[in-house]
Design an enzyme around this catalytic site. Sequence first.
Site, PDB file in Angstrom:
ATOM      1  N   THR A  52      97.454   8.930   3.970  1.00  0.00           N
ATOM      2  CA  THR A  52      96.206   9.623   4.273  1.00  0.00           C
ATOM      3  C   THR A  52      96.486  11.014   3.784  1.00  0.00           C
ATOM      4  OG1 THR A  52      95.550   8.371   6.217  1.00  0.00           O
ATOM      5  CG2 THR A  52      94.855  10.657   6.137  1.00  0.00           C
ATOM      6  N   GLY A  94      96.825   4.121  12.071  1.00  0.00           N
ATOM      7  CA  GLY A  94      95.770   4.782  12.833  1.00  0.00           C
ATOM      8  C   GLY A  94      95.269   3.975  14.009  1.00  0.00           C
TER       9      GLY A  94
HETATM   10  C1  SD4 Z   1      94.366   4.804   9.037  1.00  0.00           C
HETATM   11  N1  SD4 Z   1      95.878   6.610   9.349  1.00  0.00           N
HETATM   12  O1  SD4 Z   1      93.202   4.674   8.741  1.00  0.00           O
HETATM   13  C2  SD4 Z   1      95.160   5.867   8.359  1.00  0.00           C
HETATM   14  C3  SD4 Z   1      96.026   5.264   7.303  1.00  0.00           C
HETATM   15  C4  SD4 Z   1      97.266   6.005   6.975  1.00  0.00           C
HETATM   16  O2  SD4 Z   1      99.448   6.052   6.425  1.00  0.00           O
HETATM   17  O3  SD4 Z   1      97.424   7.171   7.136  1.00  0.00           O
HETATM   18  N2  SD4 Z   1      98.303   5.371   6.597  1.00  0.00           N
HETATM   19  O4  SD4 Z   1      94.935   4.081   9.866  1.00  0.00           O
END
Ligand code: SD4
Length: 294
Positions: free
Chosen positions: A157, A211
């Site tokens: 992200t 997340g």
């Molecule tokens: C999510 N946090 O939508 C995000 C994905 C992510 O490392 O950061 N992955 O779950």
Amino acid sequence: MVITNWQFAAGANNAAWPILDSGGTALDAVEAAINHVELLTDEFYVGYGGSPNTLGETTLDAMIMWGPSHDAGAVGCLKRVKKAVSVARHVMERTQHTLLVGDDATRFAVEMGFVETSLTNGASLKAWTEWAVKNEKSDAWQPERRGGGQKPEGHDTVGSMAIDRQGNICVGCSTNGRTFKLPGRVGDSPIAGAGAYCDNDVGAAIATGDGDVMMRFLPTYHTVELMRQGASPEEAAREAIRRITGKGYNFDGAIVALNKNGQHGSVRIGWEGEEFGYGVQRGGESNQFSVEAM
Ligand code: SD4
């Protein structure tokens, strides 16, 4: 100064730095940093052309939060619009709302002048068709990852945070979430205090990782509150991650934190065999920090 996580940090910080250097706002800088990553053609996990859901569609989550007003804007499951963090900024600046989702967020974006277009490209189509022919269920149907369990694949992200010459802080993040997620899934990124958080009096934090687990703990809010009580950025991030592991969760994730004095630190867990780090651009100097697993 500006900080961005992951391997695209240098490019993102380069996009933001001229804005800060010429006296611009941290808000404009963070938006520029994140837009840079959202529009990269080969980045699978941020922006268009990656992480398809079980129907093959790529949808985006993003937020932006502006320290001086403690205002935030976010979009969840945004469809068919590329610059998700800019749509989030419009939610923040043009409406009293904080979070818009799905097709209604798309309608809002189009009203605001954004172009509606497909978020599918060759990479997302290939990933989806290869998965779809196997006729497997999404890993979202697996048991919860407490005390073990299978972790979801994929990462990234983009999270950026900046302090401008006025001492104002901005934070933002953007992602396409999780590969083969169930349609309608919204992750941590557009939730204030989960994916990102800032308080002009204290500092900021950004999160990346699983997340679905992390958002239950508001880890960036937690990190900023611990810094308010005197913890260093790294100590605060460590404690926020520990709160999650303390409930038995087995997950991949990282938090990068920055206090208003410009001190920064990060903690990551999991992602065995993967590199995680962040980049800092301050003055004419740019540095890359690699973060070891805790
Ligand atoms: C999510 N946090 O939508 C995000 C994905 C992510 O490392 O950061 N992955 O779950």
